[in-house]
Design an enzyme around this catalytic site. Sequence first.
Site, PDB file in Angstrom:
ATOM      1  N   SER A 163       2.200  -0.811   3.434  1.00 39.70           N
ATOM      2  CA  SER A 163       3.568  -0.301   3.507  1.00 39.70           C
ATOM      3  C   SER A 163       3.788   0.871   4.456  1.00 39.70           C
ATOM      4  CB  SER A 163       4.060   0.082   2.106  1.00 39.70           C
ATOM      5  OG  SER A 163       4.242  -1.063   1.325  1.00 39.70           O
ATOM      6  N   SER A 219       6.965  -1.338   2.467  1.00 42.04           N
ATOM      7  CA  SER A 219       8.113  -0.798   1.762  1.00 42.04           C
ATOM      8  C   SER A 219       8.647   0.497   2.374  1.00 42.04           C
ATOM      9  CB  SER A 219       7.715  -0.549   0.302  1.00 42.04           C
ATOM     10  OG  SER A 219       6.723   0.466   0.220  1.00 42.04           O
ATOM     11  N   LYS A 270       9.882   9.655   2.143  1.00 45.17           N
ATOM     12  CA  LYS A 270      10.130   8.387   1.471  1.00 45.17           C
ATOM     13  C   LYS A 270      10.620   8.686   0.059  1.00 45.17           C
ATOM     14  CE  LYS A 270       7.818   3.996   0.322  1.00 45.17           C
ATOM     15  NZ  LYS A 270       6.579   3.205   0.478  1.00 45.17           N
TER      16      LYS A 270
END
Length: 492
Positions: free
Chosen positions: A178, A154, A79
């Site tokens: 997330s 996210s 990420k």
Amino acid sequence: MTDLHRLSIRELSEGLKQAQFSSRELTEHYLKRIAKIDPKVKSYVTVTAEQALIEADAADVALKSGHAHALAGIPLAHKDIFCTQGIKTTAGSKMLDNFISPYDATVVAKAKAAGLVTLGKVNMDEFAMGSTSESSYFGATGNPWALDHVPGGSSGGSAAAVAADLAPIATGTDTGGSIRQPASFCGLTGLKPTYGRVSRFGMIAYASSLDQGGPMARSAEDCAYLMNVIAGHDAKDSTSVNKEVDDYVANLNGTAVKGLRIGIPKQYFNVAGLDADVKARVEESLKKLEEMGAILVEIDLNMTEAYVPTYYLIAPAEASSNLSRFDGVRYGYRCENPVDLMDLYKRSRSEGFGAEVQRRILIGTYALSAGYYDAYYVKAQKVRRLIQQDFLKAFENVDVIAAPSAPTTAYKIGANLSPTEMYLGDIYTLAVNLAGLPAINAPIGFDKDSLPVGLQLIGNYWSESQLLSIVHQYQQNTDWHTKRAAIAEENA
């Protein structure tokens, strides 16, 4: 060699050790898939092809020596919130579009030390603020199951990359759901560990008392392999807990499902907005666990209505403080031709941050301001303790708690949910972060539109092994985690 992306982490590890294929061949296979398929999905912000092949060659040397780590040579995606030395780290924001990190986050360093190969950095909601990955400065990522739908957020890029077989595993972060919500939307397994289990050093902060990194993969077994690498104490992170780490892979069958007491919060199944298909799939998965010997126990979680308002005072307050460092002075975006220092601050921040980030900074600054601090922030912290106590009371009678991971399946891109609608979509995940508990999402089927549905299991502190074990055994008795989106079946 055309179906390497269909292999589990265990199968990839065994194949590399037995020299059925090399890490270079495996890495090239994924890079070809990314080049062909990712323009449709848009999961990657940065692809590090050249570095990946160098790392793959080093892994191949280690594998030949016979002393390599179990995951040596296996590719993964990070990420884009984890700092990576010499590689752009953006947090999905214009503010950091030009930021090249001078160091590695601990999670990244541990992955490198184990010989994992970094394919690149994947997309996310800006500064991890959002539930759709649409707030990214780099544009929306598509859900591999339906490209006109969001992958969740996210950690949407992480979920989409794994679901499209553009990486076998990925790192994610979870501040209010997330990891679990995008895993649910994309039909994956995703684990949010206990707060303090995985180092936050080098992970760009959103809300420091809530953020936690974790693994995203197809199965609990695959997540366990990555947890064995990234979990553990880190002296560089003051919130990291110095507690012995389990061997998550060895413990995959360590929890007996027979006799396991699963708490079913009645408040969770009466939430307005809970989709009928989601509710039906969750109930079917619980029935399956009951058939496997689990005992379902109805419980009360009386603080449910407080989750959203409490979270959306504490998280923005911490974000307001954490993001004050982005001022156009030392690094990151700087406005052109400022007339004075105040102009530099104001324009750099208003031009560098997107709308959702600005909204949360303003909410947080207001909550922390003189005259409102006690009325809002302090009160929210007191309610947070009540939420924690609510869970601990429940765990006196049950081993784990079951819930949907999200009240709906994936939204359409551009659905233009109001901030309130988007925040209410996090109803089932926020409390876990407020209490610091571990939780996992498991894929359990599809809705009428063939979009994935997820089951969330919440554990008591330090029960990651238990959660992984329960889901692993569920996955030995079901095949939802093996289902693939059509785009994942394409060959490069």
